[in-house]
Design an enzyme around this catalytic site. Structure first.
Site, PDB file in Angstrom:
ATOM      1  NE  ARG A  98      -2.046 -19.795  14.059  1.00 22.69           N
ATOM      2  CZ  ARG A  98      -1.445 -18.957  12.711  1.00 22.69           C
ATOM      3  NH1 ARG A  98      -1.724 -19.663  11.825  1.00 22.69           N
ATOM      4  NH2 ARG A  98      -0.904 -17.923  12.970  1.00 22.69           N
ATOM      5  CB  THR A 371      -3.132 -19.271   3.675  1.00 20.97           C
ATOM      6  OG1 THR A 371      -2.116 -18.875   4.450  1.00 20.97           O
ATOM      7  CG2 THR A 371      -4.578 -19.697   4.464  1.00 20.97           C
ATOM      8  CB  THR A 389      -1.737 -21.228   6.383  1.00 19.75           C
ATOM      9  OG1 THR A 389      -0.853 -20.423   5.913  1.00 19.75           O
ATOM     10  CG2 THR A 389      -1.808 -21.116   7.921  1.00 19.75           C
ATOM     11  CG  ASN A 391       3.259 -17.903   7.706  1.00 22.56           C
ATOM     12  OD1 ASN A 391       2.333 -17.022   7.439  1.00 22.56           O
ATOM     13  ND2 ASN A 391       4.545 -17.367   8.542  1.00 22.56           N
ATOM     14  CG  ASP A 413       1.385 -15.899  11.471  1.00 22.73           C
ATOM     15  OD1 ASP A 413       1.975 -14.848  10.799  1.00 22.73           O
ATOM     16  OD2 ASP A 413       0.537 -16.776  10.967  1.00 22.73           O
ATOM     17  CB  SER A 443      -5.124 -12.619   9.496  1.00 20.81           C
ATOM     18  OG  SER A 443      -4.105 -11.696  10.036  1.00 20.81           O
ATOM     19  N   GLY A 463      -3.953 -15.030   2.329  1.00 21.65           N
ATOM     20  CA  GLY A 463      -3.718 -13.764   1.863  1.00 21.65           C
ATOM     21  C   GLY A 463      -2.816 -12.885   3.215  1.00 21.65           C
ATOM     22  N   GLY A 464      -2.681 -13.807   4.364  1.00 16.22           N
ATOM     23  CA  GLY A 464      -2.182 -12.982   5.515  1.00 16.22           C
ATOM     24  C   GLY A 464      -3.048 -12.025   6.158  1.00 16.22           C
TER      25      GLY A 464
HETATM   26  O1  DON Z   1      -2.370 -17.446  10.006  1.00 16.81           O
HETATM   27  C1  DON Z   1      -1.929 -16.325   9.530  1.00 16.81           C
HETATM   28  O2  DON Z   1      -2.648 -15.322   9.541  1.00 16.81           O
HETATM   29  C2  DON Z   1      -0.968 -16.409   8.330  1.00 16.81           C
HETATM   30  N1  DON Z   1      -0.102 -17.385   8.492  1.00 16.81           N
HETATM   31  C3  DON Z   1      -1.779 -16.743   7.034  1.00 16.81           C
HETATM   32  C4  DON Z   1      -0.480 -16.755   5.903  1.00 16.81           C
HETATM   33  C5  DON Z   1      -1.280 -16.642   4.607  1.00 16.81           C
HETATM   34  O3  DON Z   1      -2.690 -16.328   4.350  1.00 16.81           O
HETATM   35  C6  DON Z   1      -0.647 -16.634   3.558  1.00 16.81           C
HETATM   36  N2  DON Z   1      -1.240 -16.512   1.957  1.00 16.81           N
HETATM   37  N3  DON Z   1      -1.486 -15.921   1.140  1.00 16.81           N
END
Ligand code: DON
Length: 560
Positions: A98, A371, A389, A391, A413, A443, A463-464
């Site tokens: 990360r 992501t 990702t 982000n 985030d 996430s 998908g955040g």
């Molecule tokens: O780490 C995370 O939770 C977010 N930065 C993930 C972003 C993400 O999944 C975007 N996708 N559609």
């Protein structure tokens, strides 16, 4: 009546699967090795590495670098991610690569002098960028698990960037959207064209040079030398914070994965600084208190109970989860069965709990749009589940001048102000406040399941915030609703994250007007969306591998 509707609906889903472009996935049931990723060229790179005798770790590295070229909205070398890995003898590990906050970050760096959040500063500015972790992560994976020489794993990405590759329709559309909004930056990187069409070739000479440096110097090809200098220049000319010291001190970390059990299956998932593993455990453990199978797939009762469970878990996320190196995350307490029994006892079968009436559990804290995910199983039985990702889609939209790669906007985030929602609407507080060198809460939920001590399933998704609920539902689809993996990943999904107090539902679910009016009668607020997540998964049945590539994208299974 409702049941008949549901049977027809499942039939439509299966027909939809068989008319999608990933039609070949069902045929590959006797495969020895498999790669499921968001892009056909990346899956092909991965499968070629496996055919050469590489293992799942080798293919993971090659696919990650290939995605950085062919899937620029999320594939990256300027971002970060998480890996969950299981060797064929059952040893599980997970790598946290990360991004980190730069050393000079401050808690209020996104606020103005009146303590108001400055719009877009944590998203589309040089201050939005966290110190990238991907390259260090790939080197670390290679050192621990790799079999083939490093150079052979980076080379396919170099070839794609140098010789060019053709855009799919979805990728051409995404690049057009990117170029219209943010592409005025660093136009000479190769990403810019007035208008792309499907089949257009794209060449990335700057990125190719950077990848050559990484091929030849591994970590040093990115975190020091020419690439690092260009990245730091990009920062200092534009008010960014990342310095040579930030790059030099970045290290990815092997962490113990989160292990839990659901109905006899062992679930291996990502630990903090991802919230994925803990929330998935909470959701599955609470779900065990309800007869979901008897309720039926997408029945009023199952959607009601599952969204109430999701809400309760996200309330805990907002208060208790953050980077464990900076904040004492009460992991064991959050996953304790009697705590979760008490939490799920709050659920009323007749009406919804208002989010404003839900609070995170209180503990005596004594316990010490992009992501991408891919799932790989090699012929030796090793399995890799990796989510990565930038982000947002194309991250910050900032491309390092001369080095040709996109930088993340992962700083968003963090909880940039207590209670202020990030781009996924998630809120947080102290646990996830900005601090120098801290990792922002995620996430991402790369996950592996075992049954009777054997590998059973590998899965993950972008998908955040919706990542966690999509993984929760995909596991329930397989275990409780006996779906095959294609049905499980392609079924419509729903999502609740505590705040905003609404259920997001994919539009297909709205076709059941009876269900919708009953949900409304229970006081659920509904928000219909076109599409959520792209779950990419592999299931092992006996010696056979079966792939599930999400119909929502170009996602594809490659195997032999
Ligand atoms: O780490 C995370 O939770 C977010 N930065 C993930 C972003 C993400 O999944 C975007 N996708 N559609």
């Amino acid at each position: 009546m409702i049941n008949i509707f549901r049977i027809i609906f499942l039939f439509l889903i299966s027909s939809c699967i068989s008319c999608s472009q990933n039609i070949n996935t069902t045929k590959k049931v006797d495969s020895k090795a498999m790669v499921v990723s968001a892009h056909p060229l990346a899956s092909e790179v991965g499968i070629n590495i496996l055919k050469k005798g590489g293992n799942a770790a080798d293919a993971t590295i090659a696919v990650q670098f290939a995605l950085a070229v062919v899937y620029p909205s999320a594939g990256n070398i300027g971002g970060g991610g998480f890996l969950v890995y299981r060797t064929n003898d059952g040893v599980c590990s997970s790598l946290d690569f990360r991004e980190k906050a730069p050393l000079t970050s401050t808690r209020n760096m996104y606020l103005d002098s009146t303590n108001k959040v400055v719009k877009d500063l944590s998203l589309y500015s040089h201050l939005a960028i966290g110190v990238p972790g991907t390259v260090d992560g790939m080197v670390n994976i290679h050192e621990k698990h790799g079999k083939l020489p490093w150079e052979e794993l980076v080379q396919p990405a170099i070839d794609l960037a140098t010789n060019g590759f053709e855009l799919t329709r979805l990728e051409a559309d995404k690049l057009n959207r990117f170029n219209k909004t943010k592409g005025s930056i660093n136009k000479n990187s190769g990403y810019y064209k007035e208008n792309y069409s499907e089949g257009d070739s794209i060449f990335l000479p700057q990125l190719s040079k950077t990848l050559i440096l990484i091929r030849d110097h591994k970590r040093a090809g990115f975190y020091s030398g020419e690439t690092a200098k260009m990245l730091v220049k990009e920062m200092s000319l534009n008010g960014g914070k990342i310095t040579l010291q930030d790059l030099d001190s970045y290290h990815s970390i092997w962490r113990d994965p989160i292990i839990s059990f659901y109905k006899g299956y062992k679930i291996i998932s990502m630990s903090p600084p991802s919230s994925g593993g803990i929330l998935l455990t909470q959701m599955l453990k609470m779900a065990e208190n309800f007869p979901l199978r008897d309720f039926g797939f997408h029945s009023l009762k199952s959607i009601h109970v599952m969204t109430e469970i999701e809400k309760l878990s996200f309330a805990d996320r907002a208060k208790h989860l953050g980077d464990p190196d900076f904040y004492n995350v009460p992991e064991k307490l959050l996953m304790n069965s009697s705590y979760l029994q008490k939490r799920s006892d709050k659920i009323n079968m007749d009406s919804t709990l208002l989010s404003s009436d839900i609070y995170a559990g209180e503990f005596n804290l004594k316990e010490s749009e992009e992501t991408t995910h891919f799932s790989i199983v090699d012929e030796y039985g090793n399995a890799s589940s990796l989510t990565t990702t930038l982000n947002g889609s194309f991250g910050s939209g900032i491309i390092v001048d001369g080095a040709g790669f996109l930088l993340n906007n992962e700083m968003d985030d963090f909880s940039i102000q207590p209670g202020y929602p990030n781009m996924y609407g998630l809120i947080g507080g102290e646990a996830n406040a900005v601090e120098p060198s801290k990792r922002m809460l995620s996430s991402m939920t790369p996950t592996i399941l075992e049954k009777d001590g054997n590998l059973f399933m590998v899965l993950g998704t972008p998908g955040g915030s919706t990542i966690i609920t999509a993984i929760f539902q995909t596991i329930i689809n397989v275990i409780d609703y006996d779906m095959n993996i294609e049905q499980a990943v392609n079924s419509p999904r729903f999502h609740h994250q505590w705040y905003p107090d609404e259920i997001k539902l994919e539009k297909e679910i709205a076709k059941d007007s009876n269900l919708i009016s009953q949900l409304k009668a229970m006081n659920h607020q509904l928000n219909f969306v076109n599409s959520m997540n792209r779950v990419d998964a592999v299931i092992r049945k006996g010696n056979k591998l079966i792939g599930g590539a999400d119909r929502r994208g170009d996602d594809i299974v490659s195997s032999y």
